[in-house]
Design an enzyme around this catalytic site. Structure first.
Site, PDB file in Angstrom:
ATOM      1  N   ASP A 191       0.866  -1.167   0.000  1.00 41.02           N
ATOM      2  CA  ASP A 191       0.000   0.000   0.000  1.00 41.02           C
ATOM      3  C   ASP A 191       0.916   1.234   0.000  1.00 41.02           C
ATOM      4  OD1 ASP A 191      -2.130   1.726   0.081  1.00 41.02           O
ATOM      5  OD2 ASP A 191      -3.234   0.600   1.581  1.00 41.02           O
TER       6      ASP A 191
HETATM    7  C1  BGC Z   1      -5.150   2.979   0.220  1.00 37.26           C
HETATM    8  C2  BGC Z   1      -5.403   1.932  -0.841  1.00 37.26           C
HETATM    9  C3  BGC Z   1      -5.307   2.550  -2.210  1.00 37.26           C
HETATM   10  C4  BGC Z   1      -3.933   3.205  -2.358  1.00 37.26           C
HETATM   11  C5  BGC Z   1      -3.738   3.868  -3.700  1.00 37.26           C
HETATM   12  C6  BGC Z   1      -3.868   3.762  -0.048  1.00 37.26           C
HETATM   13  O1  BGC Z   1      -3.685   4.814   0.819  1.00 37.26           O
HETATM   14  O2  BGC Z   1      -5.076   2.368   1.474  1.00 37.26           O
HETATM   15  O3  BGC Z   1      -6.663   1.342  -0.640  1.00 37.26           O
HETATM   16  O4  BGC Z   1      -5.518   1.587  -3.192  1.00 37.26           O
HETATM   17  O5  BGC Z   1      -3.796   4.207  -1.369  1.00 37.26           O
HETATM   18  O6  BGC Z   1      -4.502   4.996  -3.793  1.00 37.26           O
END
Ligand code: BGC
Length: 747
Positions: free
Chosen positions: A303
């Site tokens: 993430d």
């Molecule tokens: C979130 C994810 C997301 C990623 C890309 C993160 O902060 O937890 O769910 O896919 O960002 O935007």
């Protein structure tokens, strides 16, 4: 001589040693030619902000590629993947997406990179970062339909509309179980139940990836966020979770297992920690469980910035270099770095000095290249001939309307105050959600947090606008009465209410997700309570409409209002759908996919243990949710009869048939989610009072009678025991359906 003989034997009798060739690309041959830098580049994902004109979080609008930055990314760093819309920016027009994606592709080719770049995006409830795309209800509402076929269809549309922008990878669905109502991402889940959420998970993967992920209308799905992300003890996003291995497997693993078995191509890792270990550094979860046990062969992406967070948030690594080694050795394939190249530099050094074996790197690169070949990135032009004429079409918004209509859950309807179908009445519509598309859509709408209304889809109706349009024989008036956190022109609102026959109060919650969505109190804001209470004093029918990110506590007002229409976050067609539930054009059939708490410290799930029912006077009344899981009213009445179970004994590899008759005794068509539960009477792990076993949503015409059957296998009654094995223990079980109960023995 012996060696030659052996080789000949291998070629003639075993066949040539098989190279991994997918869609005409020989992956092993490619890997054999790649430099360390190229391999590290493939394992790197950066945000659009890093290659676009402007400052990283203050990009030129509309976003545009910056030649020099692009050169750095693709020529110097050989970056393999790019995501999203750029920090702090918003949705992008399809034509603009096309020039961004083609620009990246052209630059990549001009630098003689043979491996195409993989673009990924958060298309969370529709292609929310493509201007004019169809926006569907958020996942929690999808679950409330209890109709996985609809989830499959909407994911197929999302995939189609995402591909229309040239993007083949979607960071969706969220497969974290919604068992912590405080959590800011509750609305992104399919609710609290394993069976319901797993069936939605399977539908989502099937819809998004289709039969052939290499088609111009499908995208690779990304299961999020492995594992245990949704259950932080404090309820605040990315704070510690304390979950035993048994509970992880019982509650939080099955949705992922189901999606992996359905062929999900990628997975994103939980940003948080479980039992003191950040998941990005957890070999047991990322390799032993995910790879060795579940057999997941796809790509594991971190993430946002999560490798760096091992240093600056979790403090389990002293340097970024150490963190990179930790994460890669735990099982990460690709780092969503995403704002610089420090990770890539560290990775190159670690490989060159031999701190990470090249075999470990090759395994990740192989998975990434496999995904790219499966997606057809090597041998198709980025834009196939498909015209995407259905992008943002009426057909797609009709589907969104239908799903919103099936999700909306009627929680209260005293004296059948709803539907409002008498002509000539005066109706006052008020409250913060009455005139807002943002509050119907929530976060991940045109921007990350979904609070910027400049990008709203043209022509979509708010609740008030839709009511006004759909009830021409009534007089509709609007007064705000309150914003989310303060009263607004309350005297004007009361004045209009005094002359109204019915009052509709639309309550909401500020769109938010992740850490910006952290709250300390689940209670509905005092301004909104005050508005409702002031209106209640007029002793007129008050209908509450709730569009919340999570089940806000409404106990102080719920008992006094006449009707409650729970809308979840119903998306761009939510205004029309809510309005049509109110005016009776839609007969509601949504059922809660979670237990609605009645108090801020009473988060008990429907599948609680017996001990959780013991009250202070030792009666069994402590489980008192505002509304139970699976609850939801209809304008029809359904009568259940003739419940039967085929056998009173169930053998290990056998099954039995449960059958019931359901009759729609009303004069209008209605739909009903028939729910079968079970209870294990005695078990080595304290059994739940009841657990969902299976469900079927049926539609019945006025007066129609239908038989519904369920096949129950012994394995459906299994649980995770003390030694982490999934077992069905012999003994007595109860089956529960509506008011019926029947017991049988499992041998
Ligand atoms: C979130 C994810 C997301 C990623 C890309 C993160 O902060 O937890 O769910 O896919 O960002 O935007």
């Amino acid at each position: 001589m012996k060696k030659i003989a052996l080789l000949l034997f291998a070629v003639f009798f075993i066949g040539p040693i098989k190279a991994q060739t997918i869609n005409g690309v020989n992956i092993d041959a490619l890997i054999a030619k790649m430099s360390v830098e190229e391999k590290a580049g493939q394992m790197t994902q950066i945000d659009l902000g890093v290659i676009a004109v402007g400052d990283i979080c203050n990009l030129k609008n509309p976003q545009q590629l910056d030649k020099d930055k692009l050169k750095r990314a693709l020529n110097d760093y050989k970056v393999g993947s790019i995501l999203n819309v750029g920090c702090g920016s918003g949705t992008i027009a399809v034509e603009n997406w096309r020039s961004i994606i083609t620009g990246i592709h052209a630059a990549n080719t001009s630098y003689k990179n043979v491996i195409p770049v993989l673009y990924g995006v958060d298309a969370i409830h529709g292609a929310n970062y493509s201007m004019g795309a169809t926006l569907f209800p958020q996942q929690i509402g999808q679950a409330a339909t209890w109709n996985p076929a609809l989830t499959e269809q909407l994911n197929a549309v999302t995939a189609y509309e995402t591909r229309a922008s040239g993007i083949p990878w979607n960071f969706s669905p969220v497969l974290d179980l919604g068992r912590q109502p405080l959590w800011s991402r509750f609305f992104e889940t399919y609710g609290e139940d394993v069976v319901l959420a797993s069936s939605m998970a399977k539908a989502a993967i099937n819809g998004m990836q289709g039969k052939d992920v290499n088609s111009s209308t499908n995208v690779a799905a990304c299961m999020k966020h492995f594992l245990g992300y949704s259950f932080p003890l404090s309820g605040r996003d990315r704070t510690p979770a304390w979950i035993s291995d048994r509970e992880l497997r019982e509650y939080f693993l099955p949705t992922f297992k189901t999606a992996i078995d359905a062929g999900a191509k990628t997975i994103m890792i939980n940003s948080g920690e479980i039992n003191g270990t950040p998941v990005h550094a957890n070999y047991d979860i990322l390799t032993t469980l995910l790879r060795n046990e579940l057999g997941f062969k796809g790509v594991a992406v971190t993430d946002w910035e999560d490798i760096y967070k091992l240093v600056n948030v979790h403090h389990v690594a002293a340097t970024k270099k150490e963190a990179v080694k930790m994460a890669i050795m735990a099982g990460i394939d690709m780092s969503m770095t995403p704002n610089d190249y420090e990770y890539t530099d560290c990775l190159i050094t670690l490989i060159k000095e031999g701190s990470i074996p090249i075999s470990r790197i090759d395994a990740s690169v192989r998975r990434i290249l496999t995904l790219k070949t499966e997606l057809g990135l090597f041998n198709t032009t980025i834009y196939p001939s498909t015209q995407y004429t259905k992008f943002g079409s009426k057909e797609n918004s009709d589907l969104s309307y239908r799903i919103a209509g099936e999700s909306i859950t009627l929680l209260k309807n005293d004296r059948n105050v709803l539907p409002l179908n008498n002509a000539g009445q005066k109706i006052l519509v008020c409250g913060p959600a009455a005139q807002s598309l943002n509050l119907l859509n929530g976060a991940w709408t045109h921007t990350w947090q979904g609070v910027d209304d400049r990008f709203n889809t043209k022509g979509k109706l708010t609740i008030y606008e839709a009511l006004k349009q759909s009830m021409p024989k009534n007089t509709l008036e609007y007064a705000k009465g309150a914003s989310l956190d303060s009263l607004v022109d309350i005297s004007e609102c009361i004045k209009k209410a005094k002359t109204a026959d019915n009052i509709i109060v639309c309550l909401g919650e500020k769109p938010c997700t992740e850490i910006p969505g952290n709250i300390n109190d689940l209670t509905i804001s005092s301004a909104q309570q005050q508005l409702v209470n002031a209106l209640l004093e007029l002793k007129k029918p008050v209908i509450l409409v709730c569009c919340f990110n999570r089940p806000q506590i409404i106990h102080s007002i719920s008992k006094n209002v006449d009707a409650i229409v729970y809308g979840y976050l119903p998306g761009d067609e939510g205004g029309r759908a809510i309005s049509d539930v109110i005016n009776g054009k839609i007969n509601p059939s949504g059922k809660l996919p979670f237990t609605y708490p009645s108090a801020v410290n009473a988060f008990v799930h429907y599948d609680h243990k017996s001990s959780e029912e013991l009250d202070i006077d030792f009666s069994n009344n402590a489980y008192r949710p505002e509304f139970d899981f699976g609850y939801g009213l209809s304008y029809s009445t359904f009568v259940y009869s003739d419940f039967s179970v085929s056998n009173d004994t169930l053998l290990k590899n056998d099954s039995l048939v449960v059958s019931v008759l359901v009759k729609n005794t009303s004069g209008i068509q209605g739909a009903e989610a028939v729910q079968l539960y079970y209870h294990d009477q005695v078990a080595s792990i304290t059994p739940s009072v009841k657990k969902l076993l299976a469900f079927k949503k049926i539609t019945l015409q006025a007066g129609e009678l239908q038989r519904v059957e369920f096949i129950v296998r012994a394995t459906d009654l299994s649980f995770i025991n003390k030694t982490l094995q999934r077992v069905t223990e012999p003994g007595m079980f109860d089956l529960l359906l509506a008011n019926f109960k029947s017991s049988f023995y499992v041998d």
